[in-house]
Design a protein around this motif. Structure first.
Motif, PDB file in Angstrom:
ATOM      1  N   CYS A  38      -0.089  29.427 -52.856  1.00 31.42           N
ATOM      2  CA  CYS A  38       1.199  28.758 -53.087  1.00 31.42           C
ATOM      3  C   CYS A  38       1.934  29.408 -54.261  1.00 31.42           C
ATOM      4  O   CYS A  38       1.463  29.349 -55.398  1.00 31.42           O
ATOM      5  CB  CYS A  38       0.971  27.275 -53.360  1.00 31.42           C
ATOM      6  SG  CYS A  38       2.498  26.433 -53.837  1.00 31.42           S
ATOM      7  N   PRO A  51       0.768  22.547 -52.745  1.00 30.43           N
ATOM      8  CA  PRO A  51       0.866  21.835 -51.459  1.00 30.43           C
ATOM      9  C   PRO A  51       0.102  20.516 -51.488  1.00 30.43           C
ATOM     10  O   PRO A  51       0.614  19.492 -51.043  1.00 30.43           O
ATOM     11  CB  PRO A  51       0.223  22.807 -50.458  1.00 30.43           C
ATOM     12  CG  PRO A  51       0.135  24.120 -51.157  1.00 30.43           C
ATOM     13  CD  PRO A  51       0.175  23.878 -52.619  1.00 30.43           C
ATOM     14  N   ARG A  54       1.932  17.929 -53.554  1.00 26.83           N
ATOM     15  CA  ARG A  54       3.137  17.418 -52.866  1.00 26.83           C
ATOM     16  C   ARG A  54       2.749  16.495 -51.711  1.00 26.83           C
ATOM     17  O   ARG A  54       3.437  15.522 -51.428  1.00 26.83           O
ATOM     18  CB  ARG A  54       3.992  18.587 -52.382  1.00 26.83           C
ATOM     19  CG  ARG A  54       4.590  19.383 -53.533  1.00 26.83           C
ATOM     20  CD  ARG A  54       5.504  20.485 -53.067  1.00 26.83           C
ATOM     21  NE  ARG A  54       6.060  21.195 -54.204  1.00 26.83           N
ATOM     22  CZ  ARG A  54       5.824  22.471 -54.512  1.00 26.83           C
ATOM     23  NH1 ARG A  54       5.052  23.210 -53.725  1.00 26.83           N
ATOM     24  NH2 ARG A  54       6.357  23.015 -55.578  1.00 26.83           N
ATOM     25  N   CYS A  79       9.500  23.098 -54.087  1.00 22.61           N
ATOM     26  CA  CYS A  79       8.795  23.757 -52.977  1.00 22.61           C
ATOM     27  C   CYS A  79       9.746  24.727 -52.272  1.00 22.61           C
ATOM     28  O   CYS A  79      10.885  24.384 -51.966  1.00 22.61           O
ATOM     29  CB  CYS A  79       8.299  22.697 -51.986  1.00 22.61           C
ATOM     30  SG  CYS A  79       7.529  23.415 -50.529  1.00 22.61           S
ATOM     31  N   LEU A  80       9.247  25.926 -52.010  1.00 20.45           N
ATOM     32  CA  LEU A  80      10.046  26.947 -51.328  1.00 20.45           C
ATOM     33  C   LEU A  80      10.192  26.680 -49.829  1.00 20.45           C
ATOM     34  O   LEU A  80      11.071  27.241 -49.177  1.00 20.45           O
ATOM     35  CB  LEU A  80       9.380  28.310 -51.491  1.00 20.45           C
ATOM     36  CG  LEU A  80       9.335  28.891 -52.903  1.00 20.45           C
ATOM     37  CD1 LEU A  80       8.074  29.708 -53.089  1.00 20.45           C
ATOM     38  CD2 LEU A  80      10.573  29.725 -53.160  1.00 20.45           C
ATOM     39  N   CYS A  82       7.987  27.843 -47.932  1.00 21.71           N
ATOM     40  CA  CYS A  82       7.576  29.160 -47.415  1.00 21.71           C
ATOM     41  C   CYS A  82       6.455  29.050 -46.386  1.00 21.71           C
ATOM     42  O   CYS A  82       6.234  29.934 -45.589  1.00 21.71           O
ATOM     43  CB  CYS A  82       7.131  30.059 -48.559  1.00 21.71           C
ATOM     44  SG  CYS A  82       5.566  29.575 -49.326  1.00 21.71           S
ATOM     45  N   ARG A  83       5.705  27.984 -46.448  1.00 27.50           N
ATOM     46  CA  ARG A  83       4.654  27.634 -45.496  1.00 27.50           C
ATOM     47  C   ARG A  83       3.433  28.557 -45.539  1.00 27.50           C
ATOM     48  O   ARG A  83       2.675  28.639 -44.575  1.00 27.50           O
ATOM     49  CB  ARG A  83       5.252  27.512 -44.091  1.00 27.50           C
ATOM     50  CG  ARG A  83       6.283  26.390 -44.110  1.00 27.50           C
ATOM     51  CD  ARG A  83       7.152  26.318 -42.921  1.00 27.50           C
ATOM     52  NE  ARG A  83       6.380  26.037 -41.744  1.00 27.50           N
ATOM     53  CZ  ARG A  83       6.925  25.819 -40.559  1.00 27.50           C
ATOM     54  NH1 ARG A  83       8.243  25.820 -40.446  1.00 27.50           N
ATOM     55  NH2 ARG A  83       6.183  25.590 -39.518  1.00 27.50           N
ATOM     56  N   CYS A  85       1.070  27.810 -47.262  1.00 32.81           N
ATOM     57  CA  CYS A  85      -0.019  26.816 -47.261  1.00 32.81           C
ATOM     58  C   CYS A  85      -0.478  26.512 -45.839  1.00 32.81           C
ATOM     59  O   CYS A  85      -1.668  26.268 -45.613  1.00 32.81           O
ATOM     60  CB  CYS A  85       0.431  25.543 -47.973  1.00 32.81           C
ATOM     61  SG  CYS A  85       2.036  24.931 -47.489  1.00 32.81           S
ATOM     62  N   TYR A  95       2.593  21.078 -42.686  1.00 38.34           N
ATOM     63  CA  TYR A  95       3.279  20.869 -43.955  1.00 38.34           C
ATOM     64  C   TYR A  95       4.809  20.965 -43.804  1.00 38.34           C
ATOM     65  O   TYR A  95       5.547  20.121 -44.308  1.00 38.34           O
ATOM     66  CB  TYR A  95       2.778  21.886 -44.997  1.00 38.34           C
ATOM     67  CG  TYR A  95       3.450  21.704 -46.326  1.00 38.34           C
ATOM     68  CD1 TYR A  95       2.930  20.831 -47.268  1.00 38.34           C
ATOM     69  CD2 TYR A  95       4.639  22.353 -46.618  1.00 38.34           C
ATOM     70  CE1 TYR A  95       3.572  20.627 -48.477  1.00 38.34           C
ATOM     71  CE2 TYR A  95       5.289  22.155 -47.820  1.00 38.34           C
ATOM     72  CZ  TYR A  95       4.754  21.288 -48.746  1.00 38.34           C
ATOM     73  OH  TYR A  95       5.404  21.084 -49.937  1.00 38.34           O
TER      74      TYR A  95
HETATM   75  S1  SF4 Z   1       5.627  25.684 -48.593  1.00 44.10           S
HETATM   76 FE1  SF4 Z   1       5.150  27.367 -50.033  1.00 44.10          FE
HETATM   77  S2  SF4 Z   1       5.878  26.626 -52.033  1.00 44.10           S
HETATM   78 FE2  SF4 Z   1       5.756  24.820 -50.684  1.00 44.10          FE
HETATM   79  S3  SF4 Z   1       3.736  23.976 -51.018  1.00 44.10           S
HETATM   80 FE3  SF4 Z   1       3.509  25.380 -49.271  1.00 44.10          FE
HETATM   81  S4  SF4 Z   1       2.914  27.348 -50.174  1.00 44.10           S
HETATM   82 FE4  SF4 Z   1       3.701  26.066 -51.859  1.00 44.10          FE
END
Ligand code: SF4
Ligand code: SF4
Length: 433
Positions: A38, A51, A54, A79-80, A82-83, A85, A95
């Protein structure tokens, strides 16, 4: 002894955050495997910005144990999306889908500072309406008022005034409604022109159509497509996203297409996830599923079709940046690399952390400029370690943000889309080149 039902109705936890399925939240087993991938946890070193942290907040919100306080919203905003995670998660936690629902809940119920609210709405409207975007960018061509425009942008977005890429148009570029296949026709495909691409990267759209045609595809570009809605999903405006999705679905229906092709990672990922926007009993659900099933990134589509070998050599050292919504959102990693390796003379080298977010992340770089700049700097440094002449990527946000990050670096590489290099290798130069 008889057991009596309680007088009060049992609490349905999911009612606290409509759309967030409680059973999805329970899929997280708190193992922490996602933490090491992350980017925000890496930068901020706080569980609340990971992640898992959150997801704790999402669950506590769903259970009504906490409210939308500024510190909670702060961690969810950082949170980006960006996925990375999701890629790492052994429990296949959805997520991204949950983040979209909780962000929708935030936008509907949390009172943001007026400047933040205005900035979010303005960005969404500008970036999803090509004509408005072109008009808004026009003054940046006039030196006399460029400074004023930048100061206004700073007032709204902080120290993150956008740079306009070379080749941007004063008016959105349109593509032919139908481009015939070259040689034997192998497929009839619909092409998503997008809303940012026709203004900021028209050459990428032109290149994509040329590459598809060179591979025996008849390319149909339906009028009235509009925006795919991915940006609205990312920002938590799900009603806007549904309206945009319905329009796009209508535009691509009934055309006898073998596939719908995109050249933007964010759009492709967004369309593939259209079914999440509509409940199972919504009449739009099957139509959303049909479009999602036919949609592919252009690299994914060409790799499956079997690309014709390009003849023109491009003797360049090239590295590839994985856009988050291609690598993590769609699992498309090998195909762009396979296509690049087809180009005679091209040397493809891997850079460290090629699938770490560059910080662009939709409009994250405007809304969270400090974190975005740190990620941009890390991305640039990783790219420069392998000394490429060109950085290739498949998403307009990454394209613009990495280009901006290269400014001032000696011998910095150019950023190009996979389709631009391929078009050149097929001997098809864009009109603007
Ligand atoms: S989407 Fe990206 S920034 Fe958000 S919790 Fe997952 S890894 Fe982290
Ligand atoms: S890897 Fe998956 S299950 Fe483990 S903490 Fe992260 S989201 Fe939860």
């Amino acid at each position: 002894m008889a057991v009596t039902e309680p007088d009060v109705p049992l609490l349905r936890v999911e009612d606290h955050v409509p759309g967030l399925r409680y059973e999805d939240l329970l899929e997280c087993v708190h193992c922490g495997i996602c933490l090491s991938v992350c980017p925000t946890f890496d930068l901020l070193d706080a569980e609340a910005d990971s992640p898992r942290g959150r997801l704790y907040y999402m669950r506590a919100l769903a259970e009504g144990r906490i409210e939308l306080a500024p510190n909670i919203v702060r961690h969810l905003d950082s949170c980006l999306g960006c996925r990375a995670c999701e890629t790492a998660c052994p429990s296949a936690v959805h997520y991204g889908e949950m983040l979209a629902q909780v962000r929708n809940h935030i936008e509907a119920n949390y009172s943001r500072a007026p400047r933040r609210r205005l900035a979010r709405r303005l960005l969404l409207n500008l970036l999803t309406r090509p004509h408005l975007l072109a008009l808004a960018l026009a003054p940046t061509r006039l030196p006399a008022i460029r400074g004023l425009v930048r100061r206004m942008a700073r007032a709204l977005f902080g120290d993150c005034a956008p740079d306009v890429p070379d080749g941007a148009r004063l008016w959105p570029a349109s593509l032919p409604q139908v481009t015939p296949a070259q040689g034997e026709r192998r497929a009839r495909v619909g092409f998503l022109a997008g809303c940012v691409m026709p203004v900021l990267f028209p050459r990428v759209n032109e290149a994509t159509v040329r590459v598809l045609a060179a591979n025996g595809c008849e390319v149909v570009v339906p009028r009235g497509q509009g925006c795919c809605g991915a940006l609205a999903v990312h920002q938590g405006y799900l009603e806007d996203a549904r309206a945009q999705a319905r329009r796009l679905i209508r535009a691509f229906e009934g055309l006898g297409l073998d596939a719908v092709v995109t050249n933007s990672a964010g759009c492709g990922s967004g369309i593939k996830e259209y079914p999440h926007l509509f409940p199972t009993d919504d009449p739009w659900r099957p139509r959303a599923e049909a479009l999602a099933a036919r949609t592919q990134d252009v690299s994914e589509f060409l790799a499956a079709l079997g690309p014709r070998p390009p003849g023109q050599a491009i003797p360049l050292r090239v590295t590839y940046h994985d856009a988050c919504h291609l690598a993590h959102g769609q699992g498309v990693r090998a195909q762009p690399r396979e296509l690049l390796r087809l180009i005679p003379g091209l040397e493809l080298v891997e850079c460290p952390q090629s699938d770490w977010c560059c910080g662009s992340a939709g409009v994250y770089n405007f809304l969270e400029p400090d974190l975005a700049r740190q990620l941009q700097q890390r991305k640039v440094e990783n790219i420069l370690t392998v000394r490429p002449a060109v950085v290739v990527t498949g998403n307009p946000g990454c394209h613009a943000w990495i280009s901006a990050g290269m400014t001032g670096h000696q011998g910095a590489p150019r950023v190009r889309h996979t389709m631009e290099l391929l078009a050149e290798a097929y001997g098809a130069r864009n009109s603007g080149e």
